[in-house]
Design a protein around this motif. Structure first.
Motif, PDB file in Angstrom:
ATOM      1  N   ARG A  11       0.824  -1.203   0.000  1.00 13.00           N
ATOM      2  CA  ARG A  11       0.000   0.000   0.000  1.00 13.00           C
ATOM      3  C   ARG A  11       0.853   1.245   0.000  1.00 13.00           C
ATOM      4  N   ASN A  12       0.200   2.407  -0.207  1.00 12.78           N
ATOM      5  CA  ASN A  12       0.914   3.683  -0.275  1.00 12.78           C
ATOM      6  C   ASN A  12       0.283   4.661   0.702  1.00 12.78           C
ATOM      7  N   GLU A  13       1.040   5.200   1.668  1.00 12.00           N
ATOM      8  CA  GLU A  13       0.536   6.314   2.453  1.00 12.00           C
ATOM      9  C   GLU A  13       1.511   6.578   3.579  1.00 12.00           C
ATOM     10  N   ASN A  14       1.485   7.765   4.141  1.00 12.41           N
ATOM     11  CA  ASN A  14       2.281   8.042   5.318  1.00 12.41           C
ATOM     12  C   ASN A  14       1.580   9.093   6.153  1.00 12.41           C
ATOM     13  N   GLU A  15       1.479   8.808   7.422  1.00 11.57           N
ATOM     14  CA  GLU A  15       0.837   9.706   8.360  1.00 11.57           C
ATOM     15  C   GLU A  15       1.409   9.412   9.732  1.00 11.57           C
ATOM     16  N   THR A  16       1.067  10.215  10.706  1.00 12.76           N
ATOM     17  CA  THR A  16       1.606   9.996  12.045  1.00 12.76           C
ATOM     18  C   THR A  16       1.175   8.651  12.583  1.00 12.76           C
ATOM     19  N   ASP A  17       1.857   8.208  13.639  1.00  9.31           N
ATOM     20  CA  ASP A  17       1.676   6.845  14.131  1.00  9.31           C
ATOM     21  C   ASP A  17       0.331   6.714  14.820  1.00  9.31           C
ATOM     22  N   GLY A  18      -0.735   6.517  14.059  1.00  9.51           N
ATOM     23  CA  GLY A  18      -2.049   6.362  14.645  1.00  9.51           C
ATOM     24  C   GLY A  18      -2.578   7.675  15.152  1.00  9.51           C
ATOM     25  N   ASN A  19      -2.837   8.648  14.255  1.00 14.83           N
ATOM     26  CA  ASN A  19      -3.259   9.986  14.673  1.00 14.83           C
ATOM     27  C   ASN A  19      -4.556   9.934  15.474  1.00 14.83           C
ATOM     28  N   VAL A  20      -4.672  10.860  16.408  1.00 17.65           N
ATOM     29  CA  VAL A  20      -5.876  10.947  17.227  1.00 17.65           C
ATOM     30  C   VAL A  20      -6.159  12.412  17.506  1.00 17.65           C
ATOM     31  N   GLU A  21      -7.433  12.789  17.557  1.00 16.28           N
ATOM     32  CA  GLU A  21      -7.791  14.172  17.787  1.00 16.28           C
ATOM     33  C   GLU A  21      -7.393  14.631  19.178  1.00 16.28           C
ATOM     34  N   ASN A  22      -6.945  15.891  19.286  1.00 15.45           N
ATOM     35  CA  ASN A  22      -6.622  16.450  20.600  1.00 15.45           C
ATOM     36  C   ASN A  22      -7.860  16.495  21.486  1.00 15.45           C
ATOM     37  N   ALA A  93       2.282   3.762 -11.807  1.00 13.84           N
ATOM     38  CA  ALA A  93       2.906   2.777 -12.694  1.00 13.84           C
ATOM     39  C   ALA A  93       3.071   3.313 -14.114  1.00 13.84           C
ATOM     40  N   ILE A  94       2.385   4.390 -14.461  1.00 13.54           N
ATOM     41  CA  ILE A  94       2.457   4.934 -15.819  1.00 13.54           C
ATOM     42  C   ILE A  94       3.338   6.172 -15.801  1.00 13.54           C
ATOM     43  N   PRO A  95       4.450   6.166 -16.521  1.00 13.41           N
ATOM     44  CA  PRO A  95       5.323   7.359 -16.525  1.00 13.41           C
ATOM     45  C   PRO A  95       4.632   8.542 -17.191  1.00 13.41           C
ATOM     46  N   MET A  96       4.728   9.692 -16.555  1.00 12.71           N
ATOM     47  CA  MET A  96       4.138  10.911 -17.101  1.00 12.71           C
ATOM     48  C   MET A  96       5.105  11.528 -18.110  1.00 12.71           C
ATOM     49  N   GLN A  97       4.672  11.619 -19.350  1.00 13.35           N
ATOM     50  CA  GLN A  97       5.516  12.194 -20.402  1.00 13.35           C
ATOM     51  C   GLN A  97       5.327  13.705 -20.477  1.00 13.35           C
ATOM     52  N   ASP A  98       6.249  14.343 -21.167  1.00 17.87           N
ATOM     53  CA  ASP A  98       6.096  15.760 -21.476  1.00 17.87           C
ATOM     54  C   ASP A  98       5.300  15.837 -22.779  1.00 17.87           C
ATOM     55  N   TYR A  99       3.972  15.850 -22.638  1.00 18.57           N
ATOM     56  CA  TYR A  99       3.115  15.735 -23.811  1.00 18.57           C
ATOM     57  C   TYR A  99       3.193  16.954 -24.727  1.00 18.57           C
ATOM     58  N   ASP A 100       3.693  18.071 -24.225  1.00 16.72           N
ATOM     59  CA  ASP A 100       3.830  19.255 -25.077  1.00 16.72           C
ATOM     60  C   ASP A 100       4.820  19.018 -26.216  1.00 16.72           C
ATOM     61  N   THR A 101       5.713  18.046 -26.044  1.00 21.85           N
ATOM     62  CA  THR A 101       6.733  17.792 -27.072  1.00 21.85           C
ATOM     63  C   THR A 101       6.225  16.863 -28.172  1.00 21.85           C
ATOM     64  N   ASP A 292      16.608   6.229  -7.355  1.00 22.21           N
ATOM     65  CA  ASP A 292      15.338   6.664  -7.940  1.00 22.21           C
ATOM     66  C   ASP A 292      14.484   7.259  -6.825  1.00 22.21           C
ATOM     67  N   ILE A 293      14.526   8.579  -6.712  1.00 20.86           N
ATOM     68  CA  ILE A 293      13.866   9.250  -5.590  1.00 20.86           C
ATOM     69  C   ILE A 293      12.351   9.084  -5.658  1.00 20.86           C
ATOM     70  N   ASN A 294      11.793   9.217  -6.827  1.00 21.80           N
ATOM     71  CA  ASN A 294      10.333   9.088  -6.948  1.00 21.80           C
ATOM     72  C   ASN A 294       9.863   7.688  -6.578  1.00 21.80           C
ATOM     73  N   LYS A 295      10.615   6.692  -7.031  1.00 24.71           N
ATOM     74  CA  LYS A 295      10.268   5.315  -6.681  1.00 24.71           C
ATOM     75  C   LYS A 295      10.369   5.111  -5.173  1.00 24.71           C
ATOM     76  N   ALA A 296      11.428   5.631  -4.561  1.00 26.31           N
ATOM     77  CA  ALA A 296      11.602   5.493  -3.113  1.00 26.31           C
ATOM     78  C   ALA A 296      10.482   6.206  -2.358  1.00 26.31           C
ATOM     79  N   PHE A 297      10.077   7.372  -2.823  1.00 20.66           N
ATOM     80  CA  PHE A 297       9.033   8.132  -2.138  1.00 20.66           C
ATOM     81  C   PHE A 297       7.693   7.406  -2.219  1.00 20.66           C
ATOM     82  N   ARG A 298       7.425   6.777  -3.365  1.00 23.56           N
ATOM     83  CA  ARG A 298       6.178   6.019  -3.463  1.00 23.56           C
ATOM     84  C   ARG A 298       6.165   4.849  -2.481  1.00 23.56           C
ATOM     85  N   GLU A 299       7.321   4.184  -2.319  1.00 25.91           N
ATOM     86  CA  GLU A 299       7.370   3.091  -1.355  1.00 25.91           C
ATOM     87  C   GLU A 299       7.227   3.629   0.067  1.00 25.91           C
ATOM     88  N   LEU A 300       7.784   4.815   0.299  1.00 22.75           N
ATOM     89  CA  LEU A 300       7.624   5.432   1.625  1.00 22.75           C
ATOM     90  C   LEU A 300       6.150   5.675   1.929  1.00 22.75           C
TER      91      LEU A 300
END
Length: 671
Positions: A11-22, A93-101, A292-300
């Protein structure tokens, strides 16, 4: 990889360790009060980010540095969106191209590929980028076509129309995508509402677990069942995501911390959860060094979601340490990603400078006055090259994208207006050309039925040459008048071809006769009397000439005849000069009969050059003789001088032959 229970790294996501309202916990209240307050909290909207804390941080956001929290919040925002629709996770999973080119054709092909092979939400962002690039380029093309139309058509009643198969295909594929997207979201909304009700019901059941009188084993079994149901409950609206998750985790914390659970079972669970989170921390330490920073960030993002959604709490003594490590590593990843974005922004700035330079060059071309169609074609080619360079230059900063595109369109539009003003000025010339070509069409139609081929053929060829010399006519008449002229010329030359085919029957007969005669000639034998044999050979040559011309593709038979003559001349022991002249005479007669004036002219030029070469050679040799004979001590001619004199004699004999050939060729032309 984590191999124990709840170990899910997909899965993909990152948030605090079990957030709870103050406002969910008041430290001055009893555990029971806390539970009652949480149970009565109405889930209406997602709590503000400033009110979100980590229960493993002992209800204190001060334990986490602000920078760390910002990095965590950035991941939380993305995960909250993806939680609503899990298909969003696949967009990575789909690389974003520079479609203007890409060109219009390439954009349509890419759209077709995405619509046919990818899920709706996976390709959504890509398709919208393709749409933006396609419409920008197509509308620009449409403006140019309209300007050209207005420049060439002065009739106010004629409406501009332009149809492109590319636009038709684009609309078809985008319509398929839009329908699929609408269907997807309609189904999604129904599921989100049902899943939200299911999750709220699970939270309510979780509240009811706190019963000191209940059997602890039954309670634990029920608790684990609720956690399994929670994991499989499906996505919910993103605006409810954090709030619902916080409530669920709050009650899970209370279940661990405030009820009289079996301490040994609780400690085992704490230990297991700690091991899971330690593995996540270790994996993030590896990701910090991932190229590969983008790949690493997605795994994070995946690891943050697992941390929050799949792994339970750890003991209080480890909560701060493990969370601080995780959030600090998250910050490091976030900082590396920001550096990457900063580099991309630098590249976008470079692209902006390139595009500004391209626009400036087009603006210059829009002021360079040229006065010939060929020169305008060169100018147009330059602008097309600059247009291609502009579209290939890559993305520019988003805040100046519209401004840059507008400046580009204005520059190209100004160039087109400048160009069109020139073609408006030459409109009169085109109308004059139309009149001239109309007259040639009339003349060609008048001659197309003529049977006086000798007289008419040169006239028709002259008409065609005149047509080539006349310039352009208005485009609306171009195809029609060309078709009329071409049809008239083709009609005449087809008749000429038929007439030549009739004449060719005589040439075929001549070939058959020569072929038969050639077999007879192969059996001819010399009798040994020089004059009689020479007369016989001349008679054969005369007979061969009288057969006439043969078809062009069958002229090889002349070569066979010449080979037989060469063999007979060899046996006849004629002088070299006589042999050479008879061969030459026979060949020239053949060229004369075939009316091949071009080859006759080429032969004449060749002979004149050979005469000049031999004369120069004789002159040089005679100069050499002068050098040797003027030497004071030369009492007699040595071997070198004798050899030179011999060469001079040979060259003079050769010169005589070439002059005789030229004389014969000139006499042939006179006749």
């Amino acid at each position: 990889m984590l191999e124990e229970k709840n170990d899910n790294l997909s899965r993909n996501e990152n948030e605090t360790d079990g957030n709870v309202e103050n406002n969910a916990v008041d430290t001055n209240q009893s555990p029971t009060d806390n539970l009652e307050q949480s149970a009565s909290t109405e889930i209406t909207e997602e709590p503000a980010e400033d009110n979100v804390v980590n229960p493993e941080e002992s209800n204190s956001t001060d334990a986490v540095e602000t920078k760390n929290q910002n990095a965590v919040d950035a991941i939380a925002d993305s995960n909250a969106e993806e939680s609503e629709d899990e298909t969003l996770k696949e967009r990575h999973a789909i690389p974003m191209q520079d479609y203007d080119t890409l060109s219009l054709e390439e954009l349509v092909d890419e759209l077709s590929n995405l619509v046919s092979n990818e899920k709706v939400l996976s390709a959504k962002d890509h398709i919208e980028e393709i749409k933006k690039s396609f419409l920008a380029k197509y509308n620009h093309l449409l403006e140019e076509k309209k300007e050209e139309f207005l420049a060439e058509n002065q009739d106010p009643n004629e409406d501009f129309q332009y149809h492109s198969p590319l636009k038709t295909n684009f609309d078809k594929y985008y319509s398929i995508f839009r329908d699929a997207k609408n269907t997807h979201f309609k189904s999604l909304q129904t599921n989100l509402k049902s899943n939200l009700e299911n999750r709220l019901a699970i939270v309510e059941e979780l509240k009811e677990l706190i019963d000191p009188q209940a059997n602890i084993k039954d309670t634990l079994k029920h608790f684990n069942d609720l956690r399994d149901r929670w994991k499989n409950a499906g996505p919910i609206p993103k605006d409810k995501y954090n709030h619902v998750w916080n409530n669920f985790h709050f009650h899970v914390e209370n279940f661990y911390d405030y009820l009289h659970l079996d301490r040994e079972a609780r400690d085992l669970d704490f230990k297991h959860n700690l091991e899971q989170k330690q593995k996540i921390v270790a994996r993030v330490e590896e990701l910090v060094n991932e190229a590969d920073i983008n790949k690493a960030f997605r795994e994070l993002q995946d690891l943050h979601r697992i941390w929050k959604e799949d792994i339970g709490p750890v003991s209080r003594e480890h909560r701060d340490d493990i969370w601080n490590k995780f959030s600090e590593l998250t910050k490091q990843m976030h900082d590396k990603r920001e550096v990457l974005f900063e580099n991309q922004r630098g590249t976008e700035q470079e692209n902006l400078e390139k595009k500004k330079e391209i626009i400036a060059q087009i603006e210059v071309l829009a002021t360079e006055k040229v006065n010939a169609h060929s020169q305008w074609l060169a100018q147009i080619e330059k602008v097309e090259a600059l247009r291609t360079a502009f579209f290939s230059a890559g993305k520019v900063p988003s805040d100046v994208n519209e401004e840059t595109w507008s400046a580009f369109k204005t520059a190209v539009r100004n160039f087109n207006s400048f160009k069109n003003s020139f073609y408006k000025d030459i409109k009169k010339d085109q109308n004059d050309n139309l009149s001239k070509k109309t007259a040639l069409v009339a003349k060609a139609k008048e001659l197309q039925e003529s049977t006086d081929f000798a007289t008419t053929t040169p006239i028709m060829k002259q008409i065609q040459e005149e047509w080539k010399q006349i310039g352009h006519v208005p485009r609306k008449y171009s195809d029609k008048i060309w078709k009329e002229f071409k049809d008239a010329c083709n009609h005449y030359f087809e008749k000429l071809k038929e007439q030549k085919n009739e004449e060719n029957s005589e040439e075929v007969e001549a070939f058959d006769n020569k072929k038969t005669y050639l077999e007879t000639l192969r059996e001819f034998q010399l009798i040994g009397e020089h004059k009689a044999d020479l007369d016989a050979i001349k008679l054969h040559i005369e007979t061969w000439k009288n057969f006439g011309k043969v078809p062009f593709p069958r002229r090889h038979i002349e070569g066979k005849f010449n080979k037989i003559l060469d063999a007979l001349f060899e046996k006849l022991n004629l002088s070299k000069k006589d042999t050479e002249m008879m061969r030459f005479s026979n060949r020239m007669d053949h060229l004369s009969e075939s009316n091949d004036t071009r080859k006759l002219d080429n032969e004449k030029i060749f002979i004149m050059r050979k005469i000049e070469e031999v004369q120069n050679e004789i002159f040089q040799l005679e100069n050499n003789i002068q050098f040797f004979t003027n030497t004071r001590n030369a009492k007699k001619e040595n071997s070198i001088v004798l050899e030179v004199r011999k060469n001079i004699a040979i060259h003079k004999e050769t010169l005589t032959v070439w002059k005789e050939k030229l004389k014969q060729l000139r006499n042939l032309n006179v006749e």
